[in-house]
Scaffold this active site. Structure first.
Site, PDB file in Angstrom:
ATOM      1  N   ARG A  24       0.841  -1.273  -0.221  1.00 37.87           N
ATOM      2  CA  ARG A  24      -0.143  -0.128  -0.504  1.00 37.87           C
ATOM      3  C   ARG A  24       0.564   1.123   0.102  1.00 37.87           C
ATOM      4  O   ARG A  24       2.171   1.254   0.530  1.00 37.87           O
ATOM      5  CB  ARG A  24      -0.783  -0.422   1.070  1.00 37.87           C
ATOM      6  CG  ARG A  24      -1.834   1.134   1.828  1.00 37.87           C
ATOM      7  CD  ARG A  24      -3.005   0.895   0.170  1.00 37.87           C
ATOM      8  NE  ARG A  24      -4.311   2.059   0.839  1.00 37.87           N
ATOM      9  CZ  ARG A  24      -5.115   2.394   0.242  1.00 37.87           C
ATOM     10  NH1 ARG A  24      -4.820   2.214  -1.609  1.00 37.87           N
ATOM     11  NH2 ARG A  24      -6.408   3.321   0.305  1.00 37.87           N
ATOM     12  N   THR A  83      -8.824  -0.058  -9.645  1.00 38.98           N
ATOM     13  CA  THR A  83      -8.176  -1.241  -9.137  1.00 38.98           C
ATOM     14  C   THR A  83      -8.333  -2.255 -10.410  1.00 38.98           C
ATOM     15  O   THR A  83      -9.409  -2.270 -11.399  1.00 38.98           O
ATOM     16  CB  THR A  83      -8.075  -2.055  -7.961  1.00 38.98           C
ATOM     17  OG1 THR A  83      -9.804  -2.417  -8.124  1.00 38.98           O
ATOM     18  CG2 THR A  83      -8.319  -1.045  -6.845  1.00 38.98           C
ATOM     19  N   GLU A  93      -5.910   3.819  -7.764  1.00 42.15           N
ATOM     20  CA  GLU A  93      -7.293   4.871  -7.301  1.00 42.15           C
ATOM     21  C   GLU A  93      -8.221   5.043  -8.297  1.00 42.15           C
ATOM     22  O   GLU A  93      -8.598   3.896  -9.601  1.00 42.15           O
ATOM     23  CB  GLU A  93      -6.899   5.788  -6.241  1.00 42.15           C
ATOM     24  CG  GLU A  93      -7.795   5.808  -5.304  1.00 42.15           C
ATOM     25  CD  GLU A  93      -9.205   5.966  -5.254  1.00 42.15           C
ATOM     26  OE1 GLU A  93      -8.971   7.340  -6.157  1.00 42.15           O
ATOM     27  OE2 GLU A  93     -10.142   5.528  -4.657  1.00 42.15           O
ATOM     28  N   GLU A 140      -3.842   7.683  -4.210  1.00 45.81           N
ATOM     29  CA  GLU A 140      -4.412   6.929  -3.586  1.00 45.81           C
ATOM     30  C   GLU A 140      -4.267   7.516  -1.839  1.00 45.81           C
ATOM     31  O   GLU A 140      -5.140   7.453  -1.223  1.00 45.81           O
ATOM     32  CB  GLU A 140      -3.601   6.097  -3.230  1.00 45.81           C
ATOM     33  CG  GLU A 140      -3.132   4.588  -4.370  1.00 45.81           C
ATOM     34  CD  GLU A 140      -3.934   3.707  -4.298  1.00 45.81           C
ATOM     35  OE1 GLU A 140      -5.919   4.343  -3.654  1.00 45.81           O
ATOM     36  OE2 GLU A 140      -4.494   3.116  -5.482  1.00 45.81           O
ATOM     37  N   ASP A 153      -7.412   8.134  -0.396  1.00 48.82           N
ATOM     38  CA  ASP A 153      -8.803   7.208   0.293  1.00 48.82           C
ATOM     39  C   ASP A 153      -8.750   7.821   1.735  1.00 48.82           C
ATOM     40  O   ASP A 153      -9.389   7.337   2.361  1.00 48.82           O
ATOM     41  CB  ASP A 153      -7.907   6.073   0.342  1.00 48.82           C
ATOM     42  CG  ASP A 153      -8.531   5.692  -0.944  1.00 48.82           C
ATOM     43  OD1 ASP A 153      -9.102   5.701  -1.557  1.00 48.82           O
ATOM     44  OD2 ASP A 153      -8.235   4.490  -1.214  1.00 48.82           O
ATOM     45  N   SER A 174      -8.035   1.272   2.826  1.00 47.62           N
ATOM     46  CA  SER A 174      -8.103   1.222   1.551  1.00 47.62           C
ATOM     47  C   SER A 174      -9.783  -0.653   1.007  1.00 47.62           C
ATOM     48  O   SER A 174      -9.786  -0.573   2.694  1.00 47.62           O
ATOM     49  CB  SER A 174      -7.061  -0.606   1.521  1.00 47.62           C
ATOM     50  OG  SER A 174      -7.764  -0.764  -0.492  1.00 47.62           O
ATOM     51  N   SER A 175      -9.811  -0.523   0.150  1.00 48.52           N
ATOM     52  CA  SER A 175     -11.473  -1.677   0.430  1.00 48.52           C
ATOM     53  C   SER A 175     -11.307  -2.662  -0.649  1.00 48.52           C
ATOM     54  O   SER A 175     -11.572  -3.814  -0.351  1.00 48.52           O
ATOM     55  CB  SER A 175     -12.463  -1.038   0.019  1.00 48.52           C
ATOM     56  OG  SER A 175     -12.787   0.261   1.132  1.00 48.52           O
ATOM     57  N   GLY A 225     -12.912  -1.920  -7.801  1.00 49.79           N
ATOM     58  CA  GLY A 225     -14.432  -1.342  -7.708  1.00 49.79           C
ATOM     59  C   GLY A 225     -14.583  -0.426  -6.105  1.00 49.79           C
ATOM     60  O   GLY A 225     -15.910  -0.192  -5.829  1.00 49.79           O
ATOM     61  N   GLY A 226     -13.495  -0.690  -5.811  1.00 53.34           N
ATOM     62  CA  GLY A 226     -13.499   0.827  -4.835  1.00 53.34           C
ATOM     63  C   GLY A 226     -13.681  -0.139  -3.538  1.00 53.34           C
ATOM     64  O   GLY A 226     -13.590  -0.880  -3.882  1.00 53.34           O
TER      65      GLY A 226
END
Length: 609
Positions: free
Chosen positions: A113, A408, A428, A452, A455, A479-480, A510-511
């Site tokens: 990340r 993503t 992102e 990113e 986020d 993050s998701s 897909g966020g």
């Protein structure tokens, strides 16, 4: 050593040989797939190894690496480098990612990340009056760019689990970058629909070369700058990216924007990829293993599924090829409750304490039973769901306003040894911060930098209480991303996680919508008797805590939508591009894979006997 046409590569950026000992890459003859609407896909059976990726060229590269005796990690490196070339809107070397890895015994969560630069603080996205910046103004600024982590993360995993030489893994991407690939419909549409990318002069010259028109479908695109940068990384390892001219060029581009960021060469030099302990959660006959914070993915997915398991299975969960209104109501309400907890509690564990000192407190059966008890059958809880109280906090935390999350690409791989990878990587938003870097090569093309850091919560405090996901120097934004490995549950297992045989590897882009995409897919695989491809073809209806968003209204019956409205759900139709990829191990140890019909992905592997 190969050179790029007539260009003399500056700064010693020489390319690796386009053939490596024991590996003879053959660039496939693939035409771009049709538009990224909904395209029926067959599902794919393979004998002993397989890879699913969001672009056929990337999947083919991974397949050739596996066929040459490469490991799942080897294939992941090759796939990701090709995706950086052919799917630049979604991921690349200018971004980061999370990777779950299973080596036949141990499970490791590799964290690549992005991090906030040392010069960033909680006012990063506030204007001079202390108000949050407009979201897209923040995205397309130097402030949004985090220190990229994907290259160092993949190198760290390869050092431990690679079988082929590091240089070999870059041959497919460099070959395609030098010789060219055909622009796909999805890349063309992404370019045509973006109104910010062309504001960057380098990106405009490369992607809109004819009077500002985006590259056409089927047009052959080469990327000399990216080929050169990848060649340097292949020859010299990740230090070629995090030090020297590539790092200097990256930092200069961030700092030279109209709204500059503080990212500096020292931030790149000091970046560390991490190996974390995965979170593994028993779920009836399966154990589901996913990523811990700073990802909220596994915690939120398993909160949703755990709360739903507290209630009896809804009758007729599938109705006319879509989830029924009864099942969807429970799914949506569990999602509201889980997202409320996510937004309050989850952040980078180096900066944020877990409730009660343990992230598992959010998945404790008694806690999920209590939360599930808030769901009623005939009425939605609405938009303003309060988080629960899973455990004591050292510092009282606030819930920030919801913000958009995007982007993503996902890759799932199983190699001939039965080792598995679930890799979700991102820059992102589509095309990230819309800043293109050429690595200091002076050549055409290059790679895109992430956004990113958006986020993070733009607002650091609410009513004097800190937000867990606020900006802090060196911090990783929440993050998701939900790369997921599934195993048979075995209480007698001698391993740490009570896991038996590998069942599946999966994930999605897909966020924040990644979370309900993955949760629904797990239910479809476990409870509804669907194979991998059938599970991915289901329509989506989801909430991130607000309105219920549905896709493909002709596949979610009006009677279902009306039943949800009667329960108090506010529905809105929106185009959402999931990109799920799933590989499932069959009872006979062969593999069956599915690729999301909403993207260009395919499964590649060895043919069954």
């Amino acid at each position: 050593m190969a050179r790029l046409g007539r260009h003399l590569l500056p700064l010693g950026l020489l390319l690796v040989p386009l053939a490596a000992p024991g590996f003879d890459y053959q660039a496939p003859s693939l035409s771009p797939e049709p538009a990224s609407g909904l395209e029926e896909k067959p599902g794919w059976a393979t004998e002993s190894f397989a890879v699913v990726a969001a672009n056929p060229l990337a999947a083919d590269a991974g397949n050739q690496i596996l066929a040459a005796g490469g490991s799942a990690v080897d294939a992941a490196v090759a796939v990701q480098m090709v995706l950086a070339l052919v799917e630049p809107q979604s991921s690349g070397i200018g971004g980061g990612g999370f990777m779950m890895h299973f080596d036949g015994g141990d499970i490791t969560a590799f964290d690549g990340r992005e991090t906030a630069p040392a010069g960033a603080d909680e006012t990063l996205f506030l204007d001079d009056q202390g108000e949050p910046l407009a979201f897209m103004d923040a995205v397309t600024s130097g402030r949004s760019v985090g220190v990229p982590g994907i290259v160092r993360m993949l190198e760290k995993a390869h050092d431990e689990y690679g079988e082929l030489d590091w240089e070999t893994l870059f041959v497919p991407a460099i070959t395609l970058a030098e010789n060219g690939f055909e622009v796909s419909e999805r890349l063309h549409r992404s370019l045509a629909n973006d109104d910010r990318l062309a504001e960057d002069s380098a990106a405009r010259a490369f992607y809109y070369p004819k009077d500002g028109e985006p590259l056409a479908v089927g047009e052959t695109l080469t990327n000399p700058a990216l080929a050169a940068v990848l060649g340097d990384i292949a020859e010299n390892g990740s230090r070629a990216f995090y030090r020297g001219e590539v790092a200097k060029d990256l930092a200069e581009r961030v700092q030279s924007q109209e709204v500059p960021g503080s990212l500096a060469v020292e931030d790149l030099k000091s970046y560390e990829a991490r190996a974390r302990e995965p979170l593994c959660t028993p779920w009836q006959q399966w154990t589901v293993c996913g990523f811990p914070p700073p990802s909220s993915g596994h915690l939120t997915v398993m909160q949703i599924l755990g709360m739903m398991d507290e209630e009896p299975m809804a009758e007729a969960p599938l109705d006319a090829g879509a989830p029924s209104d009864d099942w969807l109501h429970r799914f949506l309400e569990a999602s509201r409750l889980a997202f409320a907890d996510r937004n309050r509690y989850v952040g980078d564990p180096a900066f944020v304490d877990a409730p009660g000192g343990d992230w598992q407190s959010l998945l404790a059966p008694a806690y999920l039973e209590q939360r599930a008890g808030l769901v009623v059958s005939d009425q939605s809880l609405g938009d303003d769901v309060e988080p629960g109280d899973p455990g004591e906090l050292a510092t009282s935390l606030a819930t920030p306003p919801r913000q958009p999350e995007y982007g993503t690409s996902h890759v799932s791989i199983i190699d001939a040894e039965g080792h598995a990878v679930a890799l979700t990587a991102s820059i992102e938003q589509a095309f990230g911060a819309r800043i293109m870097a050429d690595g200091g090569t002076g050549l055409d093309g290059g790679y895109l930098l992430n956004n990113e850091l958006t986020d993070f919560s733009f607002i650091p405090t609410v009513d004097g209480k800190p937000v867990a996901n606020r900006v802090q120097p060196g911090k990783r934004p929440r993050s998701s991303m939900s790369p997921t490995l599934v195993f048979e549950h075995d209480e007698e297992s001698e391993g740490e996680y009570e896991t038996g045989a590998l069942v599946a590897t999966l994930g999605s882009p897909g966020g924040a919508a990644i979370i309900p995409y993955v949760a629904q897919t797990l239910v479809a695989l476990r409870d509804w008797g669907l194979d991998a491809q059938q599970a991915l073809a289901l329509p989506h209806a989801l909430t991130l805590g607000g309105d219920v968003v549905y896709v493909e209204k002709d596949r979610l019956p009006e009677i279902t939508r009306e039943a949800l409205r009667k329960r108090g759900h506010t529905l809105s139709e929106r185009e959402l591009s999931s990109g799920l990829g799933v590989l499932v191990r069959q009872p006979d140890d062969t593999l069956y894979g599915g690729a999301d019909p909403r993207r260009e992905g395919v499964v590649k592997g060895d043919e069954p006997d």
